[in-house]
Design a protein around this motif. Structure first.
Motif, PDB file in Angstrom:
ATOM      1  N   GLN A   1      23.200 -29.513  18.990  1.00  0.00           N
ATOM      2  CA  GLN A   1      23.090 -29.344  20.554  1.00  0.00           C
ATOM      3  C   GLN A   1      23.369 -27.438  20.908  1.00  0.00           C
ATOM      4  O   GLN A   1      24.023 -27.075  19.951  1.00  0.00           O
ATOM      5  CB  GLN A   1      24.871 -29.815  21.531  1.00  0.00           C
TER       6      GLN A   1
ATOM      7  N   GLY B   1      24.113 -24.450  23.446  1.00  0.00           N
ATOM      8  CA  GLY B   1      24.614 -24.200  25.186  1.00  0.00           C
ATOM      9  C   GLY B   1      24.699 -23.224  25.270  1.00  0.00           C
ATOM     10  O   GLY B   1      22.771 -22.993  24.744  1.00  0.00           O
ATOM     11  N   SER B   2      24.088 -23.267  26.756  1.00  0.00           N
ATOM     12  CA  SER B   2      23.346 -22.290  27.705  1.00  0.00           C
ATOM     13  C   SER B   2      23.452 -20.506  27.557  1.00  0.00           C
ATOM     14  O   SER B   2      23.072 -20.429  27.515  1.00  0.00           O
ATOM     15  CB  SER B   2      24.153 -21.962  29.411  1.00  0.00           C
ATOM     16  N   ASP B   3      25.036 -20.388  26.569  1.00  0.00           N
ATOM     17  CA  ASP B   3      25.104 -19.132  25.884  1.00  0.00           C
ATOM     18  C   ASP B   3      24.317 -18.724  24.311  1.00  0.00           C
ATOM     19  O   ASP B   3      23.972 -17.945  23.956  1.00  0.00           O
ATOM     20  CB  ASP B   3      26.413 -18.900  25.752  1.00  0.00           C
TER      21      ASP B   3
ATOM     22  N   GLY C   1      24.207 -20.580  21.352  1.00  0.00           N
ATOM     23  CA  GLY C   1      25.825 -21.113  20.329  1.00  0.00           C
ATOM     24  C   GLY C   1      25.101 -22.390  20.081  1.00  0.00           C
ATOM     25  O   GLY C   1      24.455 -23.597  21.046  1.00  0.00           O
ATOM     26  N   GLN C   2      25.140 -22.244  19.157  1.00  0.00           N
ATOM     27  CA  GLN C   2      24.376 -23.919  18.886  1.00  0.00           C
ATOM     28  C   GLN C   2      24.833 -24.837  17.444  1.00  0.00           C
ATOM     29  O   GLN C   2      26.072 -23.862  17.174  1.00  0.00           O
ATOM     30  CB  GLN C   2      22.938 -23.939  17.946  1.00  0.00           C
ATOM     31  N   VAL C   3      25.393 -25.982  17.703  1.00  0.00           N
ATOM     32  CA  VAL C   3      26.256 -27.193  16.946  1.00  0.00           C
ATOM     33  C   VAL C   3      25.336 -28.593  16.702  1.00  0.00           C
ATOM     34  O   VAL C   3      24.368 -28.511  17.247  1.00  0.00           O
ATOM     35  CB  VAL C   3      27.806 -27.315  17.218  1.00  0.00           C
TER      36      VAL C   3
ATOM     37  N   LEU D   1      26.032 -31.748  16.092  1.00  0.00           N
ATOM     38  CA  LEU D   1      26.452 -33.277  16.410  1.00  0.00           C
ATOM     39  C   LEU D   1      26.548 -33.725  15.761  1.00  0.00           C
ATOM     40  O   LEU D   1      27.799 -34.803  15.467  1.00  0.00           O
ATOM     41  CB  LEU D   1      26.131 -33.294  17.809  1.00  0.00           C
TER      42      LEU D   1
ATOM     43  N   VAL E   1      22.382 -42.723  24.297  1.00  0.00           N
ATOM     44  CA  VAL E   1      23.073 -43.010  24.875  1.00  0.00           C
ATOM     45  C   VAL E   1      23.443 -42.629  26.792  1.00  0.00           C
ATOM     46  O   VAL E   1      23.709 -43.211  28.235  1.00  0.00           O
ATOM     47  CB  VAL E   1      25.091 -42.525  25.158  1.00  0.00           C
TER      48      VAL E   1
ATOM     49  N   LEU F   1      34.224 -38.142  16.534  1.00  0.00           N
ATOM     50  CA  LEU F   1      34.548 -37.220  17.106  1.00  0.00           C
ATOM     51  C   LEU F   1      36.008 -36.216  17.298  1.00  0.00           C
ATOM     52  O   LEU F   1      36.313 -35.175  16.942  1.00  0.00           O
ATOM     53  CB  LEU F   1      33.759 -37.017  18.507  1.00  0.00           C
TER      54      LEU F   1
ATOM     55  N   GLY G   1      31.522 -26.763  11.503  1.00  0.00           N
ATOM     56  CA  GLY G   1      32.241 -26.189  11.994  1.00  0.00           C
ATOM     57  C   GLY G   1      32.595 -23.933  11.637  1.00  0.00           C
ATOM     58  O   GLY G   1      33.838 -24.473  12.217  1.00  0.00           O
TER      59      GLY G   1
END
Lengths: 232, 232
Positions: free
Chosen positions: A66, A68-70, A72-74, A76, A88, A141, A192
């Motif tokens: 995923q 972010g609008s900034d 930044g990626q992660v 999940l 879902v 999570l 992370g």
């Protein structure tokens, strides 16, 4: 592959998602599935696209990432065979919350949104199974959030490896092999932490005989040893 | 309070969890509810206890806090009126994953596990509503994981406040008041940062006129301003 291949039928009927369904329902579920195989690096779906289908992985591995609008990626989650993914949001905002990318050649079964809702309506057992699956992911999570808030990187990496072993581990002569083709960058993203920290930590653990890894797979040689690090 | 009080009946029938149910089903849901009120600081349930009931908050506020085996602790969520809490583990490992503590005097409705499963079996609409609710929480937690992995503390605090405003905000003359009695420690715990950082950040924002806070409540005076900080 075609949904009527005996191998595909067997894989679909064995899914946790359909546990407890009568044979007639499983026939219907299988008949409405679309099966497709994608090569390594292919996108199953893109973050922000409308959700048109519910997905289950039959073989291979998917990285759910995923942004972010900034920017930044992660990561999940890594999805292994038998797991649902990208399914879902049909019940929430109808948009894929992340990219789904094949880490190796992968085969999925999927159902069109309308078929999916119709099947769940007629077989509420599927809804109960879905609550169990989503509830377990929520609990995982929650663990990750707690670890990120309270633990140093080394312990987070240990907890990550234990979680991956529970999710996709198989016993081999050498220990418990994690069934995902993980780059060190993947482990950093899902723990992370940084690639540097993961590389240093895994090198230490390999020297201590706690893990073994090559380009193909990562094996927990001593679950007990990694477990001790996870506990701090 | 008693489930047959008109006020309680109205609160139960208005819950998202029971949206789309026919009146006869709502009568049955209400008749089987147990309603109780607990004072500030009381525990609704303890982490690790077997889940005997499904819970919905009718009024007040609950802090859901999880401790790790290492003692590290994190706030997973604040629960406001109309929200379910501690109800998902009925479908997973049957143990409360966290403590539920009343932040103020709070009234909950709850259903015994067997009644709850029976109601869901007979009214599958409840299961679909539950998937939507749990799916939204999963998406929120995914956002939190991404923020913790990629964002500095100030932006995480801004995103936390925006999320709390979406969850429990009410418009007042001064802006959007967050309907939880939050200590600064609460904001630190749920943002994954320190009390020191939260205090310094909120003091800055108050001086800039972005927020107002007193012992009673925190108000976002400029949602746009906080939104700009959240975007980085």
């Amino acid at each position: 592959m075609h949904p009527h291949d005996p191998e595909v039928t067997a894989a679909i009927t064995a899914l946790d998602l359909f546990a407890g369904l009568p044979a007639s329902a499983l026939d219907e579920v299988t008949a409405r599935a679309r099966v497709r195989t994608l090569g390594r690096g292919a996108r199953m779906f893109d973050q922000g696209e409308p959700v048109e289908r519910a997905h289950v992985l039959l073989s291979g591995a998917i990285r759910i990432a995923q942004a972010g609008s900034d920017g930044g990626q992660v990561v999940l989650r890594f999805i292994g065979p038998g797991e649902i993914f990208g399914s879902v949001a049909i019940f929430t905002d109808h948009l894929y919350p992340a990219d789904g990318i094949a880490m190796v050649g992968s085969t999925e079964a999927s159902w069109a949104r309308a078929d999916w809702l119709d099947l769940i309506e007629r077989y509420p057992r599927i809804a109960l199974n879905l609550i169990t699956i989503v509830g377990r992911r929520l609990a995982e999570l929650q663990d990750r959030v707690r670890e990120m808030a309270t633990q140093r990187a080394e312990r987070r990496i240990a907890n990550t490896l234990l979680r991956l072993a529970r999710q996709a581990g198989r016993a081999t002569g050498a220990g418990t092999e994690i069934g995902f083709p993980l780059r060190r960058k993947d482990i950093a993203d899902i723990s992370g932490t940084t690639l540097f920290t993961v590389s240093r930590t895994l090198n230490d653990w390999r020297r201590q005989g706690l893990i073994a890894d090559d380009r193909r797979a990562l094996t927990l040689v001593s679950m007990a040893g990694i477990g001790r690090i996870a506990l701090g």
